[in-house]
Write an enzyme that holds these catalytic residues in place. Structure first.
Site, PDB file in Angstrom:
ATOM      1  N   ASP A 221      34.939  26.241  31.134  1.00  0.00           N
ATOM      2  CA  ASP A 221      34.884  27.253  31.128  1.00  0.00           C
ATOM      3  C   ASP A 221      34.013  27.671  32.250  1.00  0.00           C
ATOM      4  OD1 ASP A 221      35.945  29.916  31.712  1.00  0.00           O
ATOM      5  OD2 ASP A 221      36.949  29.723  29.401  1.00  0.00           O
TER       6      ASP A 221
ATOM      7  N   ASN B 157      36.536  25.044  42.760  1.00  0.00           N
ATOM      8  CA  ASN B 157      37.651  25.541  42.802  1.00  0.00           C
ATOM      9  C   ASN B 157      38.539  26.536  41.716  1.00  0.00           C
ATOM     10  OD1 ASN B 157      40.303  24.258  43.908  1.00  0.00           O
ATOM     11  ND2 ASN B 157      40.357  23.789  41.988  1.00  0.00           N
TER      12      ASN B 157
ATOM     13  N   TYR C  94      43.537  39.232  44.157  1.00  0.00           N
ATOM     14  CA  TYR C  94      42.823  38.648  45.010  1.00  0.00           C
ATOM     15  C   TYR C  94      42.435  38.372  46.378  1.00  0.00           C
ATOM     16  CZ  TYR C  94      43.797  33.667  45.760  1.00  0.00           C
ATOM     17  OH  TYR C  94      43.540  32.054  45.650  1.00  0.00           O
TER      18      TYR C  94
ATOM     19  N   LYS D 226      38.739  37.319  46.892  1.00  0.00           N
ATOM     20  CA  LYS D 226      38.345  35.872  47.820  1.00  0.00           C
ATOM     21  C   LYS D 226      36.985  36.436  48.897  1.00  0.00           C
ATOM     22  CE  LYS D 226      40.498  32.365  45.973  1.00  0.00           C
ATOM     23  NZ  LYS D 226      39.704  31.280  44.712  1.00  0.00           N
TER      24      LYS D 226
ATOM     25  N   THR E  14      51.662  24.767  44.136  1.00  0.00           N
ATOM     26  CA  THR E  14      51.111  24.897  42.601  1.00  0.00           C
ATOM     27  C   THR E  14      51.701  25.651  41.676  1.00  0.00           C
ATOM     28  OG1 THR E  14      48.573  26.119  43.286  1.00  0.00           O
ATOM     29  CG2 THR E  14      48.848  23.737  43.848  1.00  0.00           C
TER      30      THR E  14
HETATM   31  P1  NAP Z   1      46.527  26.624  40.426  1.00  0.00           P
HETATM   32  O1  NAP Z   1      47.914  25.847  40.153  1.00  0.00           O
HETATM   33  O2  NAP Z   1      46.987  27.675  39.541  1.00  0.00           O
HETATM   34  O3  NAP Z   1      45.090  25.450  39.769  1.00  0.00           O
HETATM   35  C1  NAP Z   1      43.977  26.492  38.221  1.00  0.00           C
HETATM   36  C2  NAP Z   1      43.618  25.407  38.707  1.00  0.00           C
HETATM   37  O4  NAP Z   1      41.707  26.845  38.130  1.00  0.00           O
HETATM   38  C3  NAP Z   1      43.251  25.140  37.184  1.00  0.00           C
HETATM   39  O5  NAP Z   1      42.684  23.615  36.482  1.00  0.00           O
HETATM   40  C4  NAP Z   1      43.304  26.011  36.236  1.00  0.00           C
HETATM   41  O6  NAP Z   1      42.641  26.320  34.786  1.00  0.00           O
HETATM   42  C5  NAP Z   1      41.675  26.454  36.916  1.00  0.00           C
HETATM   43  N1  NAP Z   1      41.074  27.771  36.022  1.00  0.00           N
HETATM   44  C6  NAP Z   1      40.861  29.193  35.865  1.00  0.00           C
HETATM   45  N2  NAP Z   1      40.422  29.832  35.594  1.00  0.00           N
HETATM   46  C7  NAP Z   1      39.911  28.859  35.245  1.00  0.00           C
HETATM   47  C8  NAP Z   1      38.096  28.817  34.318  1.00  0.00           C
HETATM   48  N3  NAP Z   1      38.147  30.534  33.873  1.00  0.00           N
HETATM   49  N4  NAP Z   1      37.981  27.995  33.802  1.00  0.00           N
HETATM   50  C9  NAP Z   1      38.235  26.364  34.423  1.00  0.00           C
HETATM   51  N5  NAP Z   1      38.980  26.258  34.903  1.00  0.00           N
HETATM   52  C10 NAP Z   1      39.661  27.963  35.459  1.00  0.00           C
HETATM   53  O7  NAP Z   1      45.725  26.961  41.422  1.00  0.00           O
HETATM   54  P2  NAP Z   1      45.378  26.454  42.578  1.00  0.00           P
HETATM   55  O8  NAP Z   1      46.925  26.847  43.702  1.00  0.00           O
HETATM   56  O9  NAP Z   1      45.151  24.572  42.527  1.00  0.00           O
HETATM   57  O10 NAP Z   1      44.197  26.713  43.196  1.00  0.00           O
HETATM   58  C11 NAP Z   1      43.256  26.276  43.988  1.00  0.00           C
HETATM   59  C12 NAP Z   1      41.963  27.064  44.434  1.00  0.00           C
HETATM   60  O11 NAP Z   1      42.890  27.098  45.514  1.00  0.00           O
HETATM   61  C13 NAP Z   1      41.757  28.159  43.484  1.00  0.00           C
HETATM   62  O12 NAP Z   1      40.563  28.855  43.915  1.00  0.00           O
HETATM   63  C14 NAP Z   1      42.988  29.179  44.588  1.00  0.00           C
HETATM   64  O13 NAP Z   1      42.660  30.334  44.785  1.00  0.00           O
HETATM   65  C15 NAP Z   1      43.133  28.387  46.104  1.00  0.00           C
HETATM   66  N6  NAP Z   1      44.536  28.506  46.570  1.00  0.00           N
HETATM   67  C16 NAP Z   1      45.165  28.393  46.544  1.00  0.00           C
HETATM   68  C17 NAP Z   1      45.942  28.059  47.174  1.00  0.00           C
HETATM   69  C18 NAP Z   1      47.829  28.044  47.076  1.00  0.00           C
HETATM   70  O14 NAP Z   1      48.447  28.118  48.045  1.00  0.00           O
HETATM   71  N7  NAP Z   1      47.807  27.115  45.548  1.00  0.00           N
HETATM   72  C19 NAP Z   1      46.059  28.838  47.763  1.00  0.00           C
HETATM   73  C20 NAP Z   1      45.348  29.608  48.742  1.00  0.00           C
HETATM   74  C21 NAP Z   1      43.807  29.705  48.313  1.00  0.00           C
HETATM   75  P3  NAP Z   1      44.031  25.920  33.663  1.00  0.00           P
HETATM   76  O15 NAP Z   1      44.931  24.490  34.187  1.00  0.00           O
HETATM   77  O16 NAP Z   1      43.123  25.747  32.409  1.00  0.00           O
HETATM   78  O17 NAP Z   1      45.072  27.122  33.420  1.00  0.00           O
END
Ligand code: NAP
Length: 242
Positions: free
Chosen positions: A59, A86, A165, A169, A200
């Site tokens: 975490d 990530n 957010y 970032k 996601t």
């Molecule tokens: P997601 O589906 O919400 O997954 C987020 C991941 O981060 C999950 O595994 C979550 O764990 C984990 N997480 C959150 N808080 C945490 C903590 N305190 N300790 C450990 N793990 C934690 O998001 P995603 O879309 O894959 O995003 C991944 C990254 O890409 C993020 O940094 C996001 O800001 C960035 N991003 C995403 C997008 C997009 O369109 N999806 C666009 C730009 C940037 P749990 O499963 O336990 O909740």
């Protein structure tokens, strides 16, 4: 020697897909997960695909987890070649401009995960990254962290002002620049990645990009050659404005 990568928030979505793609390149991947059971299940899935994968409880806002994860990597491998920060979150959704309504609690919670935790995790793993022949740090940011694009009428994100957010970032991007400067005389390269708008839980089904493409920028920056950039902000090989 096989390279070793740690990816935070890697039990699902972009983090897990980054682990899969790095694993297919022959990298040993350690999936950080705040719920170890879900991390282990994800690692077992990758192993079934022939990938050398394991999970660690991490975490990213928990100092004890960070210290224990660093001890685990030290004792198992003695080195870390790739750190992909990530794990990220947003409490504001994709919703309308939250600048005037975001709560102090949401701001702090978002900064805890998206900014402070990245600094803390990086500091804990830097001694192991310094032992690598070619350390690579990827800070998973977002185009929504681009202050330049937010200040440019007509830019693709001009109307997407979710303050906690976006600002978290932007702060992460500042960290990338500062850290790259601090490590400029080492073999470690540090860059920020914008994965794209990806399907996601965070990106929602409305996103145009599939996971397989959403992990590509992270993987590219995690495997940069010696002549690759450091201190930059990229999406699919293209530099983004800060
Ligand atoms: P997601 O589906 O919400 O997954 C987020 C991941 O981060 C999950 O595994 C979550 O764990 C984990 N997480 C959150 N808080 C945490 C903590 N305190 N300790 C450990 N793990 C934690 O998001 P995603 O879309 O894959 O995003 C991944 C990254 O890409 C993020 O940094 C996001 O800001 C960035 N991003 C995403 C997008 C997009 O369109 N999806 C666009 C730009 C940037 P749990 O499963 O336990 O909740």
């Amino acid at each position: 020697m096989k390279k070793v990568a740690l990816i935070t928030g890697a039990n699902k979505a972009i983090g897990l897909e980054t682990g899969r793609q790095l694993g297919k390149l022959g990298v040993t991947v350690i999936l950080g997960a705040r719920d170890l059971g879900r991390g282990e299940a994800a690692a077992a899935g990758l192993r079934a695909e022939g990938i050398d994968a394991r999970a660690v409880k991490l975490d990213v806002v928990d100092a004890a987890d960070i210290a224990a994860a660093a001890e685990y990597v030290e004792s198992e491998f003695g080195v870390l070649d790739i750190l992909v920060s990530n794990a990220g979150m947003s409490t504001e959704g994709l919703g309308p401009n939250s600048t005037l309504t975001v709560t102090d609690e949401n701001l702090r919670k978002t900064f805890d995960t998206n900014f402070f935790a990245v600094v803390n995790v990086t500091n804990a793993f830097l001694p192991l990254l310094r032992k690598s022949e070619a350390g690579r740090i990827v800070n998973v940011s977002s185009i929504l962290g681009s202050v330049t694009l937010h200040a440019t009428p007509g830019s693709p994100i001009y109307d997407a002002k979710i303050l906690a957010y976006d600002a978290s970032k932007s702060a992460l991007n500042a960290y990338t620049v500062h850290l790259a400067y601090s490590l400029k005389d080492t073999k470690i390269k540090v860059n920020s990645a914008h994965p794209g708008w990806v399907k996601t839980d965070m990106g929602t089904d409305a996103a145009p990009m599939e996971l397989v493409d959403g992990a590509k920028t992270e993987v590219e920056l995690a495997t940069l050659g010696e002549d690759g950039p450091t201190g930059g902000f990229f999406h699919m090989g293209q530099a983004l404005p800060w």
